[in-house]
Design an enzyme around this catalytic site. Sequence first.
Site, PDB file in Angstrom:
ATOM      1  NE  ARG B  22      -0.295  13.522  -6.585  1.00  0.00           N
ATOM      2  CZ  ARG B  22      -0.442  13.658  -7.894  1.00  0.00           C
ATOM      3  NH1 ARG B  22      -1.610  13.500  -8.457  1.00  0.00           N
ATOM      4  NH2 ARG B  22       0.588  13.938  -8.666  1.00  0.00           N
ATOM      5  CB  THR B  23      -5.881   7.987  -6.923  1.00  0.00           C
ATOM      6  OG1 THR B  23      -6.503   7.719  -5.691  1.00  0.00           O
ATOM      7  CG2 THR B  23      -6.283   6.942  -7.932  1.00  0.00           C
ATOM      8  CG  LEU B  24      -0.217   8.524  -9.116  1.00  0.00           C
ATOM      9  CD1 LEU B  24       1.209   8.013  -9.057  1.00  0.00           C
ATOM     10  CD2 LEU B  24      -0.236   9.977  -9.543  1.00  0.00           C
ATOM     11  CG  ASN B 126      -6.065  10.637  -2.870  1.00  0.00           C
ATOM     12  OD1 ASN B 126      -5.879   9.695  -3.644  1.00  0.00           O
ATOM     13  ND2 ASN B 126      -6.021  10.488  -1.560  1.00  0.00           N
ATOM     14  N   PRO B 127      -8.547  11.161  -6.323  1.00  0.00           N
ATOM     15  CG  PRO B 127      -8.719  10.802  -8.629  1.00  0.00           C
ATOM     16  CD  PRO B 127      -7.814  11.375  -7.591  1.00  0.00           C
TER      17      PRO B 127
END
Lengths: 274, 245
Positions: B22-24, B126-127
């Site tokens: 996921r996006t961090l 998870n944008p």
Amino acid sequence: MFRNQYDTDVTTWSPAGRLFQVEYAMEAVKQGSAAIGLRSKTHIVLGCVNKANSELSSHQKKIFKVDDHIGVAIAGLTADGRVLSRYMRNECINYGFTYESPLPVGRLVVQLADKAQVCTQRSWKRPYGVGLLVAGLDESGAHLYYNCPSGNYFEYQAFAIGSRSQAAKTYLERRFENFADSSRDDLVKDALMAIRETLQGETLKSSICTVAVVGVGEPFHILDQETVQQIIDAFEIVGEQEGPAAEPDAAAGQGAAAADQGGSTDEGVAPMDI
Amino acid sequence: MNFMASKQPENSLLGPEADSQRTLYPYVTGTSVVALKYKDGILMAADMGGSYGSTLRYKSVERMKPIGKHSLLGASGEISDFQEILHYLDELILYDNMWDDGNSLGPKEVHNYLTRVMYNRRNKFNPLWNSLVLGGVKNGQKYLGTVSMIGVNFEDNHVATGFGNHLARPILRQEWHENLSFEDGVRLLEKCMRVLLYRDRSAINKLQIAKITEEGMTISQPYSLKTYWEFSAFANPAQGAVGSW
């Protein structure tokens, strides 16, 4: 009717290239009570004949609101019609949620037709036994479509389905060229006249028919009984005055209306639909 | 070491392996996009910079793209996520065209579709790390809206992302009015972009202005703004500063 060796299931072709099960499904539509639709550039009117089983029961719902801009009238197996209406409502809601915009009726009709087609090509399914008159608005204006159990769909200026629909079709064929520019009220009047043609002698009253309208600036809604009765009264009066000058078909209808004791000729309507 | 077969579902929030799913944080980012409604449609401006942290690494990134016949999308934030969004929209427009039925998705529909996508991704932690500006004209109706990476969406007569919200929008609130001419609209946007150039560290002096009207979309060739660095107040910035802290 036909009884032959190629009509057992929908996945069997006849040597003449026909699918009899699909054709039998279309027969079910012809046996259902009449539904009619007509449109102008800005409005569409749907109407249907509602006969109750007996005096004790209420009549079945045959016109369904699908969305503010789409409505449907059915003829045939009303249970199938109800299920398809639920599918249509679902599709409209989902589209509206994702795009905040009304689902174009042309696309809904194609989805519906594709759904019906699936049932003509699976050995474990049967075709839907209902014909749908779909009325809706989209960017390009007012539309009226007819969806068949075969999975075909057609666009119409005006159409009638169900039992004794031929009488209504004849009436509509005579008048349809004027519909495009008709006012909304004239359109409703024409719808009621077309319904009256299918009654063949019986008095037209608001208790045995249902009328619904959708148009630009007017969300789909079913007209209430009183309003419908008022419109009927308004043109019945005019009709009687025009008696001698009227065309043969219309005159027959009006003469019989005066007689009042019209019994419905039941041509063996399937118990699944009245 | 890890002889126990991983029982975690692929998109689990627990454990280090799941983190890589996921996006961090964003890596290559674009800065502000500014847009406004004018007489004939929408005007949108964005510079062509792609920053890698504090390095102004890429200088020819097109951050505004046409979508279908009626819309224009501008993005700030993670560039690779913007490219992913363009891919989704490509497919959306393709299926829309395949209907071949005279109906087409307008800017309002695309904006709402993007809102759904952004919000759904946010709910999964998870944008898509972008702030999007969506403008367009359909059947004479002008539309201008924005969606953030957490799915906040709204429409307005003028919108901006990132620093643009703080530096450009106050100017627009003062000076925007209905039925701006094309020249006035461009002048107003350039005024905003100049302020951003002076004050936003991730802005570069190479921008494009895009216009969308009923007729279609055009995007200018990249150009730069004239700047003035000789203000006397800044000539000797340390003068008058007493000591250090």
